[in-house]
Write a protein that holds these residues in place. Structure first.
Motif, PDB file in Angstrom:
ATOM      1  N   ASP A  71      -5.188  -5.956   8.442  1.00  0.00           N
ATOM      2  CA  ASP A  71      -4.629  -5.295   7.264  1.00  0.00           C
ATOM      3  C   ASP A  71      -5.023  -3.821   7.237  1.00  0.00           C
ATOM      4  N   ILE A  72      -6.277  -3.521   7.543  1.00  0.00           N
ATOM      5  CA  ILE A  72      -6.745  -2.134   7.531  1.00  0.00           C
ATOM      6  C   ILE A  72      -5.936  -1.293   8.521  1.00  0.00           C
ATOM      7  N   THR A  73      -5.751  -1.804   9.717  1.00  0.00           N
ATOM      8  CA  THR A  73      -4.995  -1.070  10.727  1.00  0.00           C
ATOM      9  C   THR A  73      -3.560  -0.838  10.276  1.00  0.00           C
ATOM     10  N   ALA A  74      -2.934  -1.858   9.697  1.00  0.00           N
ATOM     11  CA  ALA A  74      -1.547  -1.728   9.239  1.00  0.00           C
ATOM     12  C   ALA A  74      -1.444  -0.756   8.073  1.00  0.00           C
ATOM     13  N   ALA A 102       0.823  -1.204   0.000  1.00  0.00           N
ATOM     14  CA  ALA A 102       0.000   0.000   0.000  1.00  0.00           C
ATOM     15  C   ALA A 102       0.861   1.259   0.000  1.00  0.00           C
ATOM     16  N   ALA A 103       1.931   1.246   0.789  1.00  0.00           N
ATOM     17  CA  ALA A 103       2.818   2.404   0.835  1.00  0.00           C
ATOM     18  C   ALA A 103       3.463   2.656  -0.519  1.00  0.00           C
ATOM     19  N   ALA A 104       3.849   1.593  -1.200  1.00  0.00           N
ATOM     20  CA  ALA A 104       4.444   1.741  -2.532  1.00  0.00           C
ATOM     21  C   ALA A 104       3.410   2.287  -3.514  1.00  0.00           C
ATOM     22  N   ALA A 105       2.161   1.798  -3.424  1.00  0.00           N
ATOM     23  CA  ALA A 105       1.105   2.279  -4.309  1.00  0.00           C
ATOM     24  C   ALA A 105       0.829   3.757  -4.070  1.00  0.00           C
ATOM     25  N   ALA A 106       0.788   4.161  -2.811  1.00  0.00           N
ATOM     26  CA  ALA A 106       0.563   5.568  -2.495  1.00  0.00           C
ATOM     27  C   ALA A 106       1.709   6.426  -3.013  1.00  0.00           C
ATOM     28  N   MET A 107       2.939   5.935  -2.873  1.00  0.00           N
ATOM     29  CA  MET A 107       4.090   6.663  -3.391  1.00  0.00           C
ATOM     30  C   MET A 107       3.996   6.805  -4.908  1.00  0.00           C
ATOM     31  N   GLY A 108       3.402   5.801  -5.544  1.00  0.00           N
ATOM     32  CA  GLY A 108       3.256   5.829  -6.995  1.00  0.00           C
ATOM     33  C   GLY A 108       2.110   6.690  -7.487  1.00  0.00           C
ATOM     34  N   GLY A 109       1.308   7.220  -6.580  1.00  0.00           N
ATOM     35  CA  GLY A 109       0.247   8.129  -6.992  1.00  0.00           C
ATOM     36  C   GLY A 109      -1.167   7.677  -6.700  1.00  0.00           C
ATOM     37  N   ALA A 110      -1.345   6.550  -6.053  1.00  0.00           N
ATOM     38  CA  ALA A 110      -2.697   6.102  -5.706  1.00  0.00           C
ATOM     39  C   ALA A 110      -3.356   7.125  -4.788  1.00  0.00           C
ATOM     40  N   VAL A 111      -4.629   7.435  -5.050  1.00  0.00           N
ATOM     41  CA  VAL A 111      -5.324   8.438  -4.237  1.00  0.00           C
ATOM     42  C   VAL A 111      -5.993   7.823  -3.017  1.00  0.00           C
ATOM     43  N   ALA A 112      -6.078   6.488  -2.984  1.00  0.00           N
ATOM     44  CA  ALA A 112      -6.642   5.775  -1.837  1.00  0.00           C
ATOM     45  C   ALA A 112      -6.227   4.320  -1.946  1.00  0.00           C
ATOM     46  N   ILE A 113      -6.374   3.604  -0.835  1.00  0.00           N
ATOM     47  CA  ILE A 113      -6.060   2.180  -0.792  1.00  0.00           C
ATOM     48  C   ILE A 113      -7.309   1.439  -0.321  1.00  0.00           C
ATOM     49  N   ARG A 114      -7.605   0.323  -0.971  1.00  0.00           N
ATOM     50  CA  ARG A 114      -8.695  -0.545  -0.531  1.00  0.00           C
ATOM     51  C   ARG A 114      -8.078  -1.790   0.090  1.00  0.00           C
ATOM     52  N   GLY A 115      -8.456  -2.082   1.345  1.00  0.00           N
ATOM     53  CA  GLY A 115      -7.876  -3.218   2.047  1.00  0.00           C
ATOM     54  C   GLY A 115      -8.925  -4.074   2.710  1.00  0.00           C
ATOM     55  N   ASN A 116      -8.597  -5.344   2.891  1.00  0.00           N
ATOM     56  CA  ASN A 116      -9.533  -6.325   3.425  1.00  0.00           C
ATOM     57  C   ASN A 116      -8.994  -6.937   4.715  1.00  0.00           C
ATOM     58  N   GLY A 117      -9.824  -6.922   5.763  1.00  0.00           N
ATOM     59  CA  GLY A 117      -9.441  -7.545   7.029  1.00  0.00           C
ATOM     60  C   GLY A 117      -9.020  -6.506   8.043  1.00  0.00           C
ATOM     61  N   LEU A 118      -9.420  -6.701   9.288  1.00  0.00           N
ATOM     62  CA  LEU A 118      -9.175  -5.694  10.308  1.00  0.00           C
ATOM     63  C   LEU A 118      -7.691  -5.437  10.540  1.00  0.00           C
ATOM     64  N   PRO A 162      -6.601   8.204   1.963  1.00  0.00           N
ATOM     65  CA  PRO A 162      -7.748   7.522   2.571  1.00  0.00           C
ATOM     66  C   PRO A 162      -7.691   6.005   2.390  1.00  0.00           C
ATOM     67  N   VAL A 163      -8.257   5.293   3.352  1.00  0.00           N
ATOM     68  CA  VAL A 163      -8.333   3.831   3.315  1.00  0.00           C
ATOM     69  C   VAL A 163      -9.788   3.422   3.170  1.00  0.00           C
ATOM     70  N   ILE A 164     -10.044   2.623   2.156  1.00  0.00           N
ATOM     71  CA  ILE A 164     -11.367   2.004   1.969  1.00  0.00           C
ATOM     72  C   ILE A 164     -11.250   0.588   2.525  1.00  0.00           C
ATOM     73  N   GLY A 165     -12.012   0.294   3.557  1.00  0.00           N
ATOM     74  CA  GLY A 165     -11.870  -0.995   4.222  1.00  0.00           C
ATOM     75  C   GLY A 165     -13.093  -1.876   4.087  1.00  0.00           C
ATOM     76  N   LEU A 166     -12.856  -3.160   4.205  1.00  0.00           N
ATOM     77  CA  LEU A 166     -13.917  -4.153   4.197  1.00  0.00           C
ATOM     78  C   LEU A 166     -13.444  -5.372   4.951  1.00  0.00           C
ATOM     79  N   VAL A 167     -14.368  -6.242   5.274  1.00  0.00           N
ATOM     80  CA  VAL A 167     -14.020  -7.537   5.836  1.00  0.00           C
ATOM     81  C   VAL A 167     -14.883  -8.582   5.153  1.00  0.00           C
ATOM     82  N   LYS A 168     -14.254  -9.663   4.738  1.00  0.00           N
ATOM     83  CA  LYS A 168     -14.983 -10.739   4.069  1.00  0.00           C
ATOM     84  C   LYS A 168     -15.297 -11.828   5.074  1.00  0.00           C
TER      85      LYS A 168
END
Length: 240
Positions: free
Chosen positions: A54-57, A36-52, A65-71
């Protein structure tokens, strides 16, 4: 101005291990946060992550911004399926909670609107409705969703089973809805991203094609003789 305005015209990167691969070496919160950090450095405007975890990390590793979900589960409604799951996702650090907003039965028997109310009442997070059809998108907005994503098109019986993204759904949602529309689902090329913005998307989500070495390698090796099931071609002795 909402967080979704901050995403306008940008690429959201989904950092998730493959859901059907329990042995995926990327199934680790630290690794997902680094990706996620590499993606943000590359220009991502937000990160979508799955699992509590992972979201916290991820939240600790990026300034976007972080878009979170849990499956929970493997069939039917399993993306943040209940109000309790949604509140947990927000509490873990998600700025935006992604929730299955299809019209399929939910595991607790409640409605999508119940989840929206819980998130808005108990957290500062916004709700992103993952839908598969135009009807579901309209219903999600009526239920209070802050934005709608085409994430589940192609994964329900009511939506088309296509290999690429559902650009038609993006265009119809963008034309009719009063909230931002996020294009997600099988985006793999820069041209597809451009097409989504041309169709009216606020932002585009790309996942495996950027963040999954396992998925990328499998897709590429499928074009090789060995990956296609043909016997490997051997050179001279010592060159195999």
């Amino acid at each position: 101005m909402t967080l979704f305005e901050d995403l306008r015209g940008g690429l959201v990167v989904s950092c998730q291990p493959l859901p059907d691969e329990p042995d995926d070496p990327m199934r680790n919160p630290y690794l997902q946060a680094r990706v996620a950090a590499a993606a943000a450095m590359g220009g991502a405007v937000a990160i979508r992550g799955n699992g509590l975890a992972d979201i916290t990390a991820i939240r600790a590793a990026v300034a976007v911004p972080v878009i979170g979900l849990v499956k929970h589960g493997t069939a039917g409604v399993f993306i943040t399926p209940t109000p309790a799951h949604a509140v947990q996702v927000a509490t873990a650090g998600a700025h935006i909670v992604a929730v299955d907003a299809t019209d399929r039965p939910r595991p607790d028997g409640r409605m999508f609107a119940d989840t929206v109310r819980a998130v808005h009442a108990h957290t500062a997070a916004l709700v992103l409705a993952d839908v598969s059809t135009l009807r579901e998108g309209i219903a999600a907005v009526d239920a209070g969703a802050d934005a709608v994503a085409t994430t589940l098109s192609g994964y329900t019986s009511d939506s088309p089973a296509i290999d690429g993204p559902d650009l038609g759904l993006v265009a119809r949602l963008a034309e009719l809805l009063s909230v931002p529309v996020i294009a997600e689902g099988r985006y793999r090329t820069a041209e597809q991203i451009k097409q989504a913005f041309d169709a009216g998307a606020q932002a585009v989500v790309m996942g495996n094609a950027i963040t999954s070495p396992l998925w990328i390698t499998r897709r590429l090796t499928s074009a090789t003789p060995r990956g296609a099931g043909l016997p490997p071609r051997c050179g001279q002795p010592g060159q195999r």
